[in-house]
Enzyme design. Structure first.
Site, PDB file in Angstrom:
ATOM      1  CG  HIS A   1       0.191   6.167  -0.829  1.00 22.39           C
ATOM      2  ND1 HIS A   1      -0.954   6.754  -1.318  1.00 22.39           N
ATOM      3  CD2 HIS A   1      -0.161   5.592   0.359  1.00 22.39           C
ATOM      4  CE1 HIS A   1      -1.957   6.544  -0.485  1.00 22.39           C
ATOM      5  NE2 HIS A   1      -1.510   5.840   0.535  1.00 22.39           N
TER       6      HIS A   1
ATOM      7  CG  HIS B   1      -1.726   1.228   1.404  1.00 24.12           C
ATOM      8  ND1 HIS B   1      -2.982   1.387   0.851  1.00 24.12           N
ATOM      9  CD2 HIS B   1      -1.459   2.389   2.074  1.00 24.12           C
ATOM     10  CE1 HIS B   1      -3.454   2.591   1.156  1.00 24.12           C
ATOM     11  NE2 HIS B   1      -2.551   3.213   1.903  1.00 24.12           N
ATOM     12  CD  GLU B   2       1.920   3.503   3.711  1.00 17.33           C
ATOM     13  OE1 GLU B   2       2.151   4.580   3.137  1.00 17.33           O
ATOM     14  OE2 GLU B   2       0.928   3.347   4.446  1.00 17.33           O
TER      15      GLU B   2
END
Length: 273
Positions: A141, A137-138
């Site tokens: 980004h 998820h990170e």
């Protein structure tokens, strides 16, 4: 009137320029005035400063796990982007994966692939699959240039505020204040906050695909986010419309819908669940 027309023309030019960066994961044009060449040096400097000012955990099983999962996610990103025809997309990225001693339940990835995982989130991740959910998820980004897009959106918001100031320049001070307050509230609730929530959902989508390609069953993402929701307990959470993140219920429901697509993408690389 002339100043207002000039302002409107400037806005138009900037909006056209904003549609020049394509998101390889969605195929859509991004709002982005900031290049990686501009952003990465500052991000790398901030990352080094952060590590110097905080306790980096090394030599432990947890630290090695963060490094191992990070490398797998990075490799998955490279394979996925290459398959989409973006062989040079990761030019300039300088990957690092650090575990930092901090009780906060958090992790982040700066532009250019600089990742930090806080020890406080490890009881919630529980295992490699949970950690892959977080790191995927990170990293998503960073890959989707969400940081640069937020900076660009902020610039447009400030430009809009300047436009309101120009348009109300001949009005009373009270009228100007009311107009600015209305613009500030409206641009946040109707613009900046939905923009941020969309980034979170996009990072979930990309992150699920990356973890699946990396060899982690995306079904495990549901368990992680359910544990995160239970940990938060809904305490102090604002209504979704006033939040930068989707509600826990919305996020979990969306992830359930995205998992089959993530598995289908992983199957293209010979990874089946």
């Amino acid at each position: 009137m002339k100043r207002l027309s000039l302002y409107s023309g400037l806005c138009t030019v900037m909006l056209i320029a904003a549609c020049t960066t394509k998101n390889p994961f969605t195929g859509k044009n991004n709002l982005n005035f900031v290049s990686n060449e501009q952003l990465f040096p500052s991000a790398f400097q901030q990352y080094s400063q952060f590590l110097a000012e905080n306790k980096v955990v090394t030599g432990t099983a947890d630290a090695r796990r963060v490094e191992s999962v990070g490398v797998k996610i990075k490799n998955a990103a490279e394979r996925y982007l290459s398959s989409l025809g973006y062989n040079d997309y990761l030019k300039g990225y300088a990957w690092e994966y650090k575990l930092v001693q901090d009780p906060a339940i958090n992790a982040w990835c700066m532009p250019g692939g600089k990742i930090v995982v806080y020890t406080g989130i490890l009881p919630v991740t529980q295992d490699e699959a949970g950690l892959a959910t977080v790191m995927g998820h990170e990293v998503a980004h960073a890959l989707a240039n969400h940081g640069a897009q937020r900076m660009s959106a902020s610039q447009l918001q400030q430009l809009g505020a300047a436009g309101v100031a120009v348009a109300t320049g001949s009005k009373s001070e009270q009228t100007q204040q009311i107009a600015m307050q209305a613009y500030g509230a409206g641009s946040n609730v109707l613009g900046m906050l939905p923009f941020s929530r969309n980034h979170e959902s996009e990072a979930d989508m990309i992150g699920l695909t990356l973890m699946a390609i990396a060899g982690y069953n995306p079904d495990n993402a549901l368990g992680f986010w359910q544990r995160m929701s239970a940990k938060a307990g809904g305490a102090g959470a604002p209504p979704e419309i006033l939040s930068t993140h989707p509600s826990d219920a919305t996020r979990i429901a969306n992830i359930k819908k995205l998992i089959p697509k993530a598995k289908a993408e992983a199957a293209k690389f010979g990874v089946k669940y």
